[in-house]
Design a protein around this motif. Structure first.
Motif, PDB file in Angstrom:
ATOM      1  N   ALA A   1      40.672  32.964  46.699  1.00 15.84           N
ATOM      2  CA  ALA A   1      39.787  32.740  45.554  1.00 15.84           C
ATOM      3  C   ALA A   1      38.628  33.732  45.549  1.00 15.84           C
ATOM      4  O   ALA A   1      38.298  34.324  44.516  1.00 15.84           O
ATOM      5  N   TYR A   2      38.030  33.935  46.702  1.00 17.06           N
ATOM      6  CA  TYR A   2      36.876  34.838  46.788  1.00 17.06           C
ATOM      7  C   TYR A   2      37.285  36.273  46.462  1.00 17.06           C
ATOM      8  O   TYR A   2      36.553  36.993  45.777  1.00 17.06           O
ATOM      9  N   ARG A   3      38.458  36.683  46.952  1.00 17.10           N
ATOM     10  CA  ARG A   3      38.888  38.061  46.721  1.00 17.10           C
ATOM     11  C   ARG A   3      39.079  38.352  45.236  1.00 17.10           C
ATOM     12  O   ARG A   3      38.888  39.479  44.776  1.00 17.10           O
ATOM     13  N   TRP A   4      39.437  37.335  44.471  1.00 21.88           N
ATOM     14  CA  TRP A   4      39.702  37.551  43.046  1.00 21.88           C
ATOM     15  C   TRP A   4      38.565  37.076  42.158  1.00 21.88           C
ATOM     16  O   TRP A   4      38.763  36.739  40.992  1.00 21.88           O
ATOM     17  N   GLY A   5      37.354  37.088  42.729  1.00 22.17           N
ATOM     18  CA  GLY A   5      36.169  36.932  41.895  1.00 22.17           C
ATOM     19  C   GLY A   5      35.678  35.518  41.691  1.00 22.17           C
ATOM     20  O   GLY A   5      34.768  35.284  40.886  1.00 22.17           O
ATOM     21  N   PHE A   6      36.234  34.545  42.409  1.00 21.41           N
ATOM     22  CA  PHE A   6      35.779  33.159  42.293  1.00 21.41           C
ATOM     23  C   PHE A   6      34.864  32.845  43.476  1.00 21.41           C
ATOM     24  O   PHE A   6      35.307  32.783  44.625  1.00 21.41           O
ATOM     25  N   GLY A   7      33.589  32.654  43.202  1.00 20.86           N
ATOM     26  CA  GLY A   7      32.630  32.387  44.266  1.00 20.86           C
ATOM     27  C   GLY A   7      32.647  30.963  44.749  1.00 20.86           C
ATOM     28  O   GLY A   7      32.131  30.663  45.822  1.00 20.86           O
ATOM     29  N   ASP A   8      33.230  30.048  43.963  1.00 20.29           N
ATOM     30  CA  ASP A   8      33.234  28.627  44.289  1.00 20.29           C
ATOM     31  C   ASP A   8      34.676  28.139  44.345  1.00 20.29           C
ATOM     32  O   ASP A   8      35.390  28.171  43.346  1.00 20.29           O
ATOM     33  N   GLN A   9      35.137  27.678  45.531  1.00 20.29           N
ATOM     34  CA  GLN A   9      36.523  27.266  45.677  1.00 20.29           C
ATOM     35  C   GLN A   9      36.854  26.055  44.815  1.00 20.29           C
ATOM     36  O   GLN A   9      37.955  25.943  44.259  1.00 20.29           O
ATOM     37  N   ALA A  10      35.909  25.119  44.691  1.00 21.98           N
ATOM     38  CA  ALA A  10      36.166  23.923  43.888  1.00 21.98           C
ATOM     39  C   ALA A  10      36.381  24.300  42.423  1.00 21.98           C
ATOM     40  O   ALA A  10      37.293  23.787  41.761  1.00 21.98           O
ATOM     41  N   GLN A  11      35.547  25.221  41.924  1.00 25.71           N
ATOM     42  CA  GLN A  11      35.709  25.675  40.547  1.00 25.71           C
ATOM     43  C   GLN A  11      37.044  26.402  40.378  1.00 25.71           C
ATOM     44  O   GLN A  11      37.749  26.229  39.379  1.00 25.71           O
ATOM     45  N   PHE A  12      37.393  27.229  41.378  1.00 23.07           N
ATOM     46  CA  PHE A  12      38.670  27.932  41.341  1.00 23.07           C
ATOM     47  C   PHE A  12      39.825  26.937  41.267  1.00 23.07           C
ATOM     48  O   PHE A  12      40.748  27.102  40.456  1.00 23.07           O
TER      49      PHE A  12
END
Length: 321
Positions: free
Chosen positions: A283-294
């Motif tokens: 998730a972080y690698r593809w621009g999502f800073g928040d796993q829950a939101q991802f």
């Protein structure tokens, strides 16, 4: 590899055997044989991660995809069909196409169609999920009305790569199949995008050029968590207002398209069983800073959580082994 051959069939009904073989490889179809009593055919099939490759060598035949076949589809799939020998006809959504040796067409799996040839023909067919091609082609709907040339340029590279896949697979570890399959989808997108008719069939040339530049910039910077409309507009030399107007013509918003690209890339890595990263790392690698939101966005878009996707993919691979 799976092999189906009329000559080797031990079933009492060779016609029923062929229908079952094709449906197992592609999806439900009705079949019309030019000469049922004399029909001969062979089908080879390979599952290559996100792609199924089929090689057909058959006498004259026609396939019918009917309403009853598509009503229960949950995911839309495409077929990219190359003719290697004789003229082939394809009709779908009031579009009639004829293509021959060294050409290909793109078929929608969840729409009614007819596809066939009168003479002996050899075909390569790729089965791909629509969403995977959408990530690589600006407006995938445009490619359903064209015959594409695979006799030169990028199209030829695409066909040559497809032809070489069976030999390549003999020397490739199965853990690399997903990446190899995605490479083929990348080539499909490049070959389609290289055809000016597919690029410019809607809107003005200038507008399409802007959209192409915008989408290219977004793809190149999709891992940047700060990627947004203002950054995209500035990089492409247009106003934010005009950026929204351009994307409005495609039926999407800039933000939704960026999110879709990120989710598609994340799913691609989650489905790759050879990778060992956690869901949070992907998730972080593809621009999502928040796993829950991802995870919320992922489930809303794909209908299952990232963990469910990973578990299902691993189970499907174990089953195929």
């Amino acid at each position: 590899m799976r092999e189906y051959s009329i000559e080797r069939s031990r079933q009492s009904s060779q016609i029923a055997y062929w229908k079952e073989s094709v449906e197992t490889t592609l999806f439900p179809l009705s079949i019309e044989f030019r000469s049922p009593a004399k029909f001969n055919g062979r089908l080879l099939a390979w599952d290559i991660g996100p792609v199924t490759l089929s090689h057909f060598l058959t006498d004259g035949i026609k396939y019918h995809r009917e309403k009853r076949h598509v009503k229960e589809m949950t995911e839309e799939e495409l077929l990219i069909s190359f003719s290697l020998s004789s003229e082939t006809s394809f009709a779908q959504s009031n579009v009639d196409l004829n293509f021959t040796k060294g050409q290909f067409v793109v078929q929608r799996g969840n729409y009614v169609y007819e596809f066939g040839h009168n003479n002996i023909n050899e075909l390569f067919v790729l089965k791909i999920q629509l969403d995977r091609l959408k990530r690589r082609v600006r407006s995938v709907e445009r490619c359903f009305t064209h015959v594409f040339d695979a006799r030169s340029g990028v199209g030829q590279l695409f066909l040559d790569s497809v032809r070489s896949l069976p030999e390549t697979l003999l020397h490739t570890e199965e853990e690399h199949y997903w990446r190899l399959g995605n490479m083929i989808i990348d080539l499909a997108g490049i070959a389609i995008e290289a055809d000016d008719r597919a690029l410019l069939s809607r809107g003005t040339t200038i507008q399409q050029a802007h959209i192409g530049r915008i989408e290219k910039y977004i793809r190149q910077n999709i891992q940047n968590p700060n990627l947004g409309t203002e950054r995209v507009a500035e990089a492409c030399g247009i106003s934010v207002r005009y950026l929204h107007e351009l994307f409005g013509q495609t039926g999407r918003t800039v933000g939704s398209w960026i999110r879709q690209q990120r989710l598609e890339m994340a799913k691609q890595e989650i489905c790759d069983v050879s990778r060992r990263e956690t869901i949070a790392e992907v998730a972080y690698r593809w621009g999502f800073g928040d796993q829950a939101q991802f995870s919320r966005n992922y489930k809303s878009f794909f209908g299952e959580s990232p963990r469910e996707t990973r578990a299902r993919t691993a189970k499907e691979r174990d089953f195929s082994d």
